[in-house]
Design an enzyme around this catalytic site. Sequence first.
Site, mmCIF file in Angstrom:
data_model
loop_
_atom_site.group_PDB
_atom_site.id
_atom_site.type_symbol
_atom_site.label_atom_id
_atom_site.label_comp_id
_atom_site.label_asym_id
_atom_site.label_seq_id
_atom_site.Cartn_x
_atom_site.Cartn_y
_atom_site.Cartn_z
ATOM 1 C CG HIS A 142 -0.297 0.380 2.491
ATOM 2 N ND1 HIS A 142 0.429 -0.518 3.224
ATOM 3 C CD2 HIS A 142 -0.236 1.551 3.160
ATOM 4 C CE1 HIS A 142 0.905 0.084 4.301
ATOM 5 N NE2 HIS A 142 0.525 1.341 4.291
HETATM 6 C C1 UD1 Z 1 -1.995 6.004 5.287
HETATM 7 C C2 UD1 Z 1 -0.685 6.474 5.927
HETATM 8 C C3 UD1 Z 1 0.303 5.310 5.952
HETATM 9 C C4 UD1 Z 1 -0.300 4.104 6.627
HETATM 10 C C5 UD1 Z 1 -1.612 3.752 5.938
HETATM 11 C C6 UD1 Z 1 -2.279 2.574 6.603
HETATM 12 C C7 UD1 Z 1 -0.119 8.842 5.529
HETATM 13 C C8 UD1 Z 1 0.768 9.757 4.792
HETATM 14 N N1 UD1 Z 1 -0.054 7.543 5.145
HETATM 15 O O1 UD1 Z 1 -1.727 5.650 3.939
HETATM 16 O O2 UD1 Z 1 1.448 5.703 6.685
HETATM 17 O O3 UD1 Z 1 0.598 3.020 6.523
HETATM 18 O O4 UD1 Z 1 -2.490 4.884 6.007
HETATM 19 O O5 UD1 Z 1 -3.333 2.072 5.807
HETATM 20 O O6 UD1 Z 1 -0.829 9.259 6.420
HETATM 21 N N2 UD1 Z 1 -8.899 5.318 0.532
HETATM 22 C C9 UD1 Z 1 -10.185 4.844 0.414
HETATM 23 N N3 UD1 Z 1 -10.896 4.629 1.561
HETATM 24 C C10 UD1 Z 1 -10.383 4.877 2.805
HETATM 25 C C11 UD1 Z 1 -9.078 5.374 2.899
HETATM 26 C C12 UD1 Z 1 -8.347 5.584 1.757
HETATM 27 O O7 UD1 Z 1 -10.682 4.612 -0.672
HETATM 28 O O8 UD1 Z 1 -11.091 4.640 3.822
HETATM 29 C C13 UD1 Z 1 -8.100 5.513 -0.714
HETATM 30 C C14 UD1 Z 1 -8.282 6.884 -1.323
HETATM 31 O O9 UD1 Z 1 -8.181 6.751 -2.691
HETATM 32 C C15 UD1 Z 1 -7.056 7.632 -0.798
HETATM 33 C C16 UD1 Z 1 -6.010 6.534 -0.777
HETATM 34 O O10 UD1 Z 1 -6.717 5.366 -0.395
HETATM 35 O O11 UD1 Z 1 -6.692 8.706 -1.596
HETATM 36 C C17 UD1 Z 1 -4.887 6.791 0.175
HETATM 37 O O12 UD1 Z 1 -5.378 7.041 1.499
HETATM 38 P P1 UD1 Z 1 -4.527 7.931 2.522
HETATM 39 O O13 UD1 Z 1 -5.238 8.012 3.822
HETATM 40 O O14 UD1 Z 1 -4.124 9.226 1.879
HETATM 41 O O15 UD1 Z 1 -3.187 7.140 2.688
HETATM 42 P P2 UD1 Z 1 -2.887 5.576 2.869
HETATM 43 O O16 UD1 Z 1 -2.293 5.085 1.616
HETATM 44 O O17 UD1 Z 1 -4.057 4.843 3.432
#
Ligand code: UD1
Length: 356
Positions: A205
């Site tokens: 991820h």
């Molecule tokens: C975040 C943390 C990472 C952690 C991870 C655990 C930061 C910079 N990164 O990364 O350190 O290891 O969480 O999972 O804070 N999305 C959904 N549904 C959700 C959440 C996310 O669809 O409930 C998708 C969206 O497209 C979003 C992408 O995932 O843009 C990334 O989510 P984001 O919270 O920005 O970062 P993670 O990759 O989850």
Amino acid sequence: MKKILTIVGARPQFIKAAAISHVVRDKYAGKITEDILHTGQHYDAAMSARFFDELDIPRPRYNLGVGSGSHGVQTAAMLEGVEAVLLAERYDGVLVYGDTNSTLAGALAAAKLHVPVYHVEAGLRSYNRAMPEELNRLLTDHASTLLFAPTATAVHNLEKEGFEKGRVVAAGDVMLDNVMHYRPEAVRRKPWPSDGRPMILATVHRDFNTDDPKRLRTIVEALERVGERLDATVVFPVHPRTRGHMSGMGGGATRLRCVEPLSYLETLSALDCCRMVMTDSGGLQKEAFFCGRPCVVLRPETEWAEIVDCGAARLADADVDAVVCAAEAMWDAAVPRPTQFGDGHAADRILDAISC
Ligand code: UD1
């Protein structure tokens, strides 16, 4: 009585916060009260609500509903929301976990308002500043009042950066507390179905692995190849970020089995059943080690160097041959007992220090 605001937002933080919340309820009832603030960074039921239900975490008193966005947009919205809560209600400290944007926003908002910041999982360093998490860790540590380090390496990293001894507490790792507490129940309640082949549990991820199509394609191909070479099934719970970038990948794969993201208890039961883990997640690297499973770390470096140093994990960057070679080398590796992450009572040490 101390009134603490616990700030969480992303999946691994719900898991870490569960370890503390249980001990607050069971042992610190007259000394500490806890409110939970959810930034809303993770919002899908499978990434958020499910963990509160399964781990019996108190409902958040506040939910900022920030959602996804660029780092600047997401962090700024959290900063504004946390500040408003801290201005409206007096707290004696905020507890933040790990290295996500929610961690940084919570720490920064509190520190600017002179509210003590308690950082759980302090002192981790990958020494790769291109990772957003590395910046979040560094900045959060430097804004914190008390730093709870999970390992001796983390304590040492903080000493090198000049932190005074009194600010750093060698607490152990709350994730070990959790594995010791939940594993027997997870294995009993949700046995993982076997398809007769040995199983590999894989997750990917990290933005640098998912957002570059060439890298992601290479990793997906490598996972399939490892499954073929080791005659194993690779169970791959797909994070929403990864799913968004995977269209068309993995088609025709016979050994790679993509599934929905797992709950915490499902993860522990998959760890129990699997023979090896392949991941770029920091949390899963540790959980593999705690459960005695060898691990291939799908990254060029790791902040959990002690797991690699003791032979329980091996690094492999996104290259099919390198990943296959690391997987073959780790397949029969003996995993030593984890001694570097405390004794499963990190939450007690953290709450003792906070309640003083
Ligand atoms: C975040 C943390 C990472 C952690 C991870 C655990 C930061 C910079 N990164 O990364 O350190 O290891 O969480 O999972 O804070 N999305 C959904 N549904 C959700 C959440 C996310 O669809 O409930 C998708 C969206 O497209 C979003 C992408 O995932 O843009 C990334 O989510 P984001 O919270 O920005 O970062 P993670 O990759 O989850």
